[in-house]
Design an enzyme around this catalytic site. Sequence first.
Site, PDB file in Angstrom:
ATOM      1  N   ASN A 173       1.041  -1.329  -0.070  1.00  0.00           N
ATOM      2  CA  ASN A 173      -0.054  -0.092  -0.105  1.00  0.00           C
ATOM      3  C   ASN A 173       0.806   1.328  -0.013  1.00  0.00           C
ATOM      4  O   ASN A 173       0.476   2.248  -0.423  1.00  0.00           O
ATOM      5  CB  ASN A 173      -0.852  -0.116   1.155  1.00  0.00           C
ATOM      6  CG  ASN A 173      -0.525   0.090   2.597  1.00  0.00           C
ATOM      7  OD1 ASN A 173       0.742  -0.190   2.642  1.00  0.00           O
ATOM      8  ND2 ASN A 173      -0.989   0.282   3.496  1.00  0.00           N
ATOM      9  N   GLU A 198       4.473  -3.151  12.355  1.00  0.00           N
ATOM     10  CA  GLU A 198       3.577  -2.013  12.159  1.00  0.00           C
ATOM     11  C   GLU A 198       2.415  -2.733  11.247  1.00  0.00           C
ATOM     12  O   GLU A 198       2.569  -3.319  10.140  1.00  0.00           O
ATOM     13  CB  GLU A 198       4.314  -0.832  11.247  1.00  0.00           C
ATOM     14  CG  GLU A 198       3.648   0.145  11.238  1.00  0.00           C
ATOM     15  CD  GLU A 198       3.367   0.703  12.649  1.00  0.00           C
ATOM     16  OE1 GLU A 198       2.177   0.725  12.912  1.00  0.00           O
ATOM     17  OE2 GLU A 198       4.335   0.578  13.584  1.00  0.00           O
ATOM     18  N   CYS A 204      -3.046   2.312   6.180  1.00  0.00           N
ATOM     19  CA  CYS A 204      -3.114   1.812   7.467  1.00  0.00           C
ATOM     20  C   CYS A 204      -3.799   2.809   8.481  1.00  0.00           C
ATOM     21  O   CYS A 204      -4.281   2.481   9.434  1.00  0.00           O
ATOM     22  CB  CYS A 204      -1.760   1.192   7.911  1.00  0.00           C
ATOM     23  SG  CYS A 204      -0.385   2.247   7.784  1.00  0.00           S
TER      24      CYS A 204
HETATM   25  P1  NDP Z   1       0.475  -9.266   4.499  1.00  0.00           P
HETATM   26  O1  NDP Z   1       0.535  -9.158   5.973  1.00  0.00           O
HETATM   27  O2  NDP Z   1      -0.059 -10.650   3.964  1.00  0.00           O
HETATM   28  O3  NDP Z   1       1.599  -8.824   3.622  1.00  0.00           O
HETATM   29  C1  NDP Z   1       2.604  -7.878   3.956  1.00  0.00           C
HETATM   30  C2  NDP Z   1       3.879  -8.409   3.747  1.00  0.00           C
HETATM   31  O4  NDP Z   1       4.311  -9.663   4.514  1.00  0.00           O
HETATM   32  C3  NDP Z   1       4.070  -8.777   2.270  1.00  0.00           C
HETATM   33  O5  NDP Z   1       5.641  -8.435   1.637  1.00  0.00           O
HETATM   34  C4  NDP Z   1       3.997 -10.199   2.098  1.00  0.00           C
HETATM   35  O6  NDP Z   1       4.441 -11.049   1.070  1.00  0.00           O
HETATM   36  C5  NDP Z   1       4.689 -10.866   3.387  1.00  0.00           C
HETATM   37  N1  NDP Z   1       4.186 -12.106   4.241  1.00  0.00           N
HETATM   38  C6  NDP Z   1       3.122 -12.511   3.988  1.00  0.00           C
HETATM   39  N2  NDP Z   1       3.102 -13.942   4.377  1.00  0.00           N
HETATM   40  C7  NDP Z   1       4.149 -14.042   5.275  1.00  0.00           C
HETATM   41  C8  NDP Z   1       4.776 -14.693   6.137  1.00  0.00           C
HETATM   42  N3  NDP Z   1       4.068 -16.022   6.410  1.00  0.00           N
HETATM   43  N4  NDP Z   1       6.221 -14.592   6.578  1.00  0.00           N
HETATM   44  C9  NDP Z   1       6.685 -13.373   6.190  1.00  0.00           C
HETATM   45  N5  NDP Z   1       6.292 -12.551   5.377  1.00  0.00           N
HETATM   46  C10 NDP Z   1       4.931 -12.757   4.868  1.00  0.00           C
HETATM   47  O7  NDP Z   1      -0.656  -8.196   4.087  1.00  0.00           O
HETATM   48  P2  NDP Z   1      -1.580  -8.221   2.716  1.00  0.00           P
HETATM   49  O8  NDP Z   1      -0.491  -7.325   1.742  1.00  0.00           O
HETATM   50  O9  NDP Z   1      -1.781  -9.590   2.322  1.00  0.00           O
HETATM   51  O10 NDP Z   1      -2.790  -7.461   3.103  1.00  0.00           O
HETATM   52  C11 NDP Z   1      -3.774  -8.083   4.220  1.00  0.00           C
HETATM   53  C12 NDP Z   1      -4.231  -7.237   5.126  1.00  0.00           C
HETATM   54  O11 NDP Z   1      -3.365  -6.502   5.817  1.00  0.00           O
HETATM   55  C13 NDP Z   1      -4.919  -5.756   4.657  1.00  0.00           C
HETATM   56  O12 NDP Z   1      -5.976  -6.175   4.030  1.00  0.00           O
HETATM   57  C14 NDP Z   1      -4.672  -4.751   5.684  1.00  0.00           C
HETATM   58  O13 NDP Z   1      -5.764  -5.102   6.527  1.00  0.00           O
HETATM   59  C15 NDP Z   1      -3.517  -5.269   6.117  1.00  0.00           C
HETATM   60  N6  NDP Z   1      -2.322  -4.641   5.840  1.00  0.00           N
HETATM   61  C16 NDP Z   1      -1.891  -3.430   6.629  1.00  0.00           C
HETATM   62  C17 NDP Z   1      -0.943  -2.622   6.125  1.00  0.00           C
HETATM   63  C18 NDP Z   1      -0.239  -1.342   7.062  1.00  0.00           C
HETATM   64  O14 NDP Z   1       0.331  -0.511   6.609  1.00  0.00           O
HETATM   65  N7  NDP Z   1      -0.654  -1.509   8.434  1.00  0.00           N
HETATM   66  C19 NDP Z   1      -0.270  -2.711   5.050  1.00  0.00           C
HETATM   67  C20 NDP Z   1      -0.865  -3.886   4.105  1.00  0.00           C
HETATM   68  C21 NDP Z   1      -1.683  -4.592   4.538  1.00  0.00           C
HETATM   69  P3  NDP Z   1       3.429 -11.276  -0.301  1.00  0.00           P
HETATM   70  O15 NDP Z   1       2.902 -10.133  -0.768  1.00  0.00           O
HETATM   71  O16 NDP Z   1       4.248 -12.149  -1.132  1.00  0.00           O
HETATM   72  O17 NDP Z   1       2.250 -12.133   0.346  1.00  0.00           O
END
Ligand code: NDP
Length: 493
Positions: free
Chosen positions: A150, A248, A282
Amino acid sequence: MKRYVNYINGEWVASESGEWVQNTNPANGEVLGEVTSSTEKDVDRAVQAAKMAQKKWALVPAPERADILYTVANLLKERKEELAQVLTTEMGKVIAEARGEVQEAIDMAFYMAGEGRRLFGETVPSELRDKFAMSVRVPVGVAGLITPWNFPIAIASWKSLPALVAGNAVVWKPATETPFLAAEFVKIYEEAGLPKGLLNLVYGSGSVVGNAIVEHPGIDLVSFTGSNEVGAKINGRAGELLKRTSLEMGGKNAVTVLEDADLDLAADGIVWSAFGTTGQRCTACSRVIVQETVKEALEQKVLEKMNNLKLGDGLDESVDVGPVINRSALEKIHEYVKIGQEEGAKMLAGGEIATGNGLDKGNYYQPTLFTDVRADMRIAQEEIFGPVVSFIPVKDLDEAIEVNNSVKFGLSSSIFTADVNKVFRAMRDFDTGIVYVNAGTTGAEIHLPFGGTKGTGNGHRDSGVASLDVFTEWRSLYVDYSGKIQRAQIDNY
Ligand code: NDP
């Protein structure tokens, strides 16, 4: 078709997996290119390179490290428009916001370059004669960065710049949804002359590459931004391995509007915070806590402004709200809208996947407003991460504070009021890491700490000087020049 590969030890290399993942434009479904899909072996190579490079880097004087960051800052500035275009194309946010996000990275680069001549420690008087006492920051080692889609360059800048200026090396896994901008950012570091091995980019899924970063014994700390589900998993495992983590995560941010507020200003703040970045910040405002005496008037003002929002491809300068990141996000948002209706909330606008006018190929959702929402409803408690806002009526400020704090998250909150006494009560009693007054819930500036209380994080902060606390250890140094062994707490009392 464009193909993007890893950057490990200063070389652009594809993973031996031979597998590729497509990157698509959320505005129209167009395939933009392919990205190498890495394995644990790639992570291992990146970590080995980082470890070697970090040993030398830690010995480079910090102002000299910072010189490279100044060049990074200037290159980011030069390429601002180009980077913003890449950002909008693969992530979807409207171009003006994409430019703003790149600006955040520019600001962070200049700011952290300045830290090369600060990185302040403390000197304190020793309790003993002829003894000198001070503390200095030392690098942690190799930092594993796991970032979301994001804010693909802002968040990467909040983490990589302090890590590097403080003398660490980095292994970075960007989100699968935003790989191209990650490569552009790394190219800038490369061009700025960052020695090889200090910044390694490894593409791949969270479950393979993200997990390997957490597990690898050569990674000393993990800095993560993303969902609570993944953050909790990382924290659990990294805790067992005694690794430092900075997390975060989500928010359920609220704007409180009291009856003495300027309602036009409040409506502007709500629309900007709720529907900017299509509600996928977020810090997005997903709750409006409104004093019941002005509820209807405020609803009308917000609805009028919502009617004027134009949906579409974020590259079109006249568009206000771009697509959401992917199909599954679209479905999740729609699912929450149905939940809200089942819970008895009243829907005043939106509530559907947006189609027609060329929107069918992209992932568009109509900006949606619920009212008469109770604070305990799921739509008022859970992170939807889309353009959906819920109005929760309250009697007074006391109830507003209670509702504001009734969620498991604690990222950002805001209050609109003309009463200075109420302002100060909110600043004290809103349990969030960020509080805005007479502004929406978004708009963080890079020289203050960014992060939240409760379920939003684990006590660390991105950006600002506070980010250095993530990427440095404190070392306390005592120099005794008395020529004898002096016993602290004993010889002087
Ligand atoms: P995720 O937590 O799935 O992804 C964030 C990062 O973590 C990505 O680089 C992702 O990789 C990686 N990741 C995913 N699974 C693992 C794991 N098991 N071990 C280590 N790293 C991992 O968030 P999403 O992007 O899927 O979004 C889902 C929800 O998260 C959103 O709907 C929102 O609610 C929240 N979110 C909050 C944010 C914030 O700024 N606070 C930002 C983004 C999301 P990959 O992309 O390859 O899956």
